[in-house]
Enzyme design. Structure first.
Site, PDB file in Angstrom:
ATOM      1  N   ARG A  65      -9.085   3.112   8.831  1.00  0.00           N
ATOM      2  CA  ARG A  65      -8.914   4.543   9.088  1.00  0.00           C
ATOM      3  C   ARG A  65      -8.709   4.858  10.558  1.00  0.00           C
ATOM      4  O   ARG A  65      -8.153   5.906  10.892  1.00  0.00           O
ATOM      5  CB  ARG A  65     -10.074   5.332   8.493  1.00  0.00           C
ATOM      6  CG  ARG A  65     -10.030   5.314   6.973  1.00  0.00           C
ATOM      7  CD  ARG A  65     -11.096   6.190   6.359  1.00  0.00           C
ATOM      8  NE  ARG A  65     -11.058   6.079   4.923  1.00  0.00           N
ATOM      9  CZ  ARG A  65     -11.848   5.291   4.206  1.00  0.00           C
ATOM     10  NH1 ARG A  65     -12.741   4.536   4.805  1.00  0.00           N
ATOM     11  NH2 ARG A  65     -11.738   5.255   2.900  1.00  0.00           N
ATOM     12  N   GLU A 102     -23.005  -4.537   4.696  1.00  0.00           N
ATOM     13  CA  GLU A 102     -24.144  -4.427   3.789  1.00  0.00           C
ATOM     14  C   GLU A 102     -24.230  -5.593   2.809  1.00  0.00           C
ATOM     15  O   GLU A 102     -25.284  -5.911   2.294  1.00  0.00           O
ATOM     16  CB  GLU A 102     -24.124  -3.087   3.039  1.00  0.00           C
ATOM     17  CG  GLU A 102     -22.857  -2.787   2.275  1.00  0.00           C
ATOM     18  CD  GLU A 102     -21.733  -2.179   3.118  1.00  0.00           C
ATOM     19  OE1 GLU A 102     -20.686  -1.885   2.536  1.00  0.00           O
ATOM     20  OE2 GLU A 102     -21.883  -2.037   4.341  1.00  0.00           O
TER      21      GLU A 102
END
Length: 176
Positions: A65, A102
């Site tokens: 992004r 994560e």
């Protein structure tokens, strides 16, 4: 019709339980439905960079992004744009940095000739969460002897303390 920065913020949508239960996903893509909103966002970041006590030479955008508005910010500043990509996506000689996500480690890369020693760099991305990916980008810039003068984000997630991992000053348009 021109947008205000508050109107740009209002375009960001929230999706509960996406991509998994317990996550509140913030979607910046509605900003890109309105060219005037994109221009307002880019101009906001450009003014923030121009207000620094150092002049930027390079804008670095993080995969993926950061590629949406990083080049636009660079064009308005009259500086170069450098992408940071996931491992194996860039040709030629690269420098690499590993960071934790994560679910395990990941690797960012930058072309080895993308930044010259002493250049001042602004890193841009849509979201600051734990800070791992931006820290890796700071390491890449440092490996090429550049100076990160600002880490800039559209959104910073409160409570995750990602800014504590970063060496450069942090700016986020909004904190959630």
């Amino acid at each position: 019709m021109p947008f205000t920065i508050e109107q740009v913020k209002a375009l960001i949508r929230e999706y509960p339980d996406f991509p998994s239960k317990g996550i509140l996903f913030r979607d910046i893509f509605p900003i890109f439905h309105h060219p005037e909103a994109v221009e307002c966002l880019v101009d906001h970041f450009v003014e923030r960079v121009k207000a620094l006590d150092k002049t930027a030479d390079v804008v670095v955008g993080l995969d993926a992004r950061g590629f949406l508005f990083g080049p636009l910010i660079a064009i308005k500043l009259g500086v170069s744009f450098v992408p940071v990509r996931k491992r194996g996506k860039l040709p030629g000689e690269v420098v690499s940095a590993t960071y934790m996500k994560e679910y395990g480690p990941d690797v960012f890369e930058m072309q080895a000739d993308a930044i010259k020693a002493g250049q001042n760099v602004v890193i841009v991305d849509d979201l600051l969460a734990t800070g791992g990916s931006c820290k890796a980008a700071e390491e890449l810039v440092g490996a090429l002897k550049g100076n990160v003068i600002l880490d800039a984000f559209v959104i910073s997630l409160a409570g995750l303390e990602g800014e504590k991992k970063l060496r450069a000053p942090v700016y986020a348009l909004m904190e959630c």
